[in-house]
Write an enzyme that holds these catalytic residues in place. Structure first.
Site, PDB file in Angstrom:
ATOM      1  N   VAL A 205       0.877  -1.186   0.000  1.00 13.95           N
ATOM      2  CA  VAL A 205       0.000   0.000   0.000  1.00 13.95           C
ATOM      3  C   VAL A 205       0.906   1.225   0.000  1.00 13.95           C
ATOM      4  CG1 VAL A 205      -1.710   1.313   1.294  1.00 13.95           C
ATOM      5  CG2 VAL A 205      -1.832  -1.188   1.271  1.00 13.95           C
ATOM      6  N   HIS A 206       0.800   2.053  -1.043  1.00 16.93           N
ATOM      7  CA  HIS A 206       1.652   3.243  -1.037  1.00 16.93           C
ATOM      8  C   HIS A 206       1.066   4.443  -1.778  1.00 16.93           C
ATOM      9  CE1 HIS A 206       2.657   2.114  -5.172  1.00 16.93           C
ATOM     10  NE2 HIS A 206       3.148   3.326  -5.318  1.00 16.93           N
ATOM     11  N   ARG A 207      -0.023   4.259  -2.536  1.00 17.61           N
ATOM     12  CA  ARG A 207      -0.560   5.363  -3.321  1.00 17.61           C
ATOM     13  C   ARG A 207      -1.072   6.484  -2.422  1.00 17.61           C
ATOM     14  NH1 ARG A 207       0.246   5.204  -9.038  1.00 17.61           N
ATOM     15  NH2 ARG A 207       0.209   3.030  -9.673  1.00 17.61           N
ATOM     16  N   ARG A 238       6.271   5.779   2.876  1.00 14.11           N
ATOM     17  CA  ARG A 238       5.127   6.701   2.957  1.00 14.11           C
ATOM     18  C   ARG A 238       4.039   6.122   3.856  1.00 14.11           C
ATOM     19  NH1 ARG A 238       2.298   7.978  -2.530  1.00 14.11           N
ATOM     20  NH2 ARG A 238       3.826   9.640  -2.728  1.00 14.11           N
TER      21      ARG A 238
END
Length: 371
Positions: A205-207, A238
């Site tokens: 998960v990074h968006r 992030r």
């Protein structure tokens, strides 16, 4: 032929590798500029080491920032590099801020631009990546498309004359690395999986759309914890920063946290997983190539080819994730829409042919390029 590649993030290093190998085979001069968009060792230097990519000739050290600030830092640092080197081609890769900055900087100096992985569209302009793709495609002189769907989308925007179908560079890299391993995955499985045998799901998960909304991020983490099998979440910097900021824990239920993985370990972990959960673009492709079902935490995808027969499903509502990952594995073999693993050879051949044909001026100045 003198080529300058601008890269800055994990997916770009994977795409850069076969291009670098191919240019070296032909004895071409290849300069690599690393913007510093990803600077964590596991997301940057480890890829150069593992994939046998020459270390960057220039590191701009842009670091983390919002899109406007980060892109402006890159632009200011790229300008003198491009003015000094004056390459025959500036290569941009994918859809990151590094791609946007390189495109704008090269166009301003009327340097020929080739955009690798052209023609992708999610049709969601709230995504920075979508805006970056549009700018990169419309300013580039040569659009190197990975799939037939990408070619169709370029034609719909009036860009067919500049477009060429070459295949996907990630296939080149994945096949080469797997061929180099005598027993695929034997010594590359990460230690946390070796210590915890049994079925598992892999997650990333990074968006920005996921991580920067505290309510959505909390819902995604809760959904991962509610999945019916252990979920190993590879924690992007992030994601880690936002979870600390919002007070969201990354443990409990099925959820287990782990560090990001170097390329070979990542491929081994993905190949052994019962499924992938992600909001990434490139991993959707890698899952399909490896025959691993994917659940994408988004309402759309720039890779519609992966949706065939349910190999990838879109899960915009995190509450539906536990049910999505419990679906049966699709029958039969996955489709192969991404080419034959020879994209880099086609790209370098095309660049050389166009260089030999004579001086090139930037498409931003109105040049018409034929494929």
């Amino acid at each position: 032929m003198k080529v300058l590649s601008v890269v800055g993030a994990r997916p770009q290093f994977v795409k850069l590798a076969p291009v670098a190998w191919q240019l070296a085979l032909g004895g071409d001069e290849h300069l690599i500029v690393h913007t510093g968009q990803h600077y964590d060792h596991l997301l940057s230097r480890s890829f150069f080491d593992e994939l046998g990519i020459p270390l960057p000739d220039v590191n701009l050290e842009a670091g983390s920032a919002g899109q406007a600030a980060q892109t402006s830092r890159m632009l200011a640092a790229l300008d003198p590099v491009l003015a000094r080197e004056r390459p025959d081609w500036v290569l941009t890769y994918g859809d990151t801020n590094s791609t946007l900055a390189a495109t704008l900087a090269a166009a301003a100096q009327e340097l020929p631009i080739a955009h690798l992985e052209a023609g992708l569209r999610s049709f969601d302009r709230t995504m920075p990546e979508e805006r970056n793709r549009l700018v990169a495609d419309h300013l580039a002189d040569l659009l190197l498309a990975p799939t037939a769907v990408a070619m169709t989308q370029l034609a719909a925007e009036g860009l067919a004359a500049r477009s060429l179908l070459v295949g996907d560079l990630m296939v080149d890299t994945l096949r080469t690395i797997r061929d180099r391993t005598a027993q695929p995955g034997e010594e590359r499985l990460p230690p946390f999986l070796a210590r915890h045998p049994g079925p598992y799901l892999l997650a990333t998960v990074h968006r920005q759309a996921t991580t920067d909304d505290p309510d959505r991020l909390a819902a995604v983490v809760a959904a991962l914890a509610a999945c019916p099998k252990p979920v190993w979440l590879l924690v992007h910097p992030r994601l880690a920063a936002r979870c600390r900021q919002f007070g969201i824990g990354l443990s409990g239920g099925s959820l287990r946290a782990a560090d990001p993985l170097p390329y070979r370990s990542m491929i081994a972990a993905l190949a052994g997983a019962d499924g992938l959960i992600t909001d990434s673009g490139g991993l959707q492709k890698e899952a399909l190539i490896l025959g691993v079902p994917c659940s994408t935490l988004r309402a759309g995808t720039e890779w519609p080819e992966t949706l065939h027969d349910g190999w990838n499903v879109l899960v915009p509502d995190p509450r539906e994730l536990p049910g999505a990952v419990a679906r049966p594995r699709p029958a039969g073999e996955p489709p192969t829409p991404f080419g034959d693993g020879a994209a880099a050879a086609r790209i370098v051949t095309e660049l050389a042919a166009r260089t030999d044909a004579g001086p090139v001026t930037s498409g931003a100045a109105g040049r018409t390029v034929t494929a």
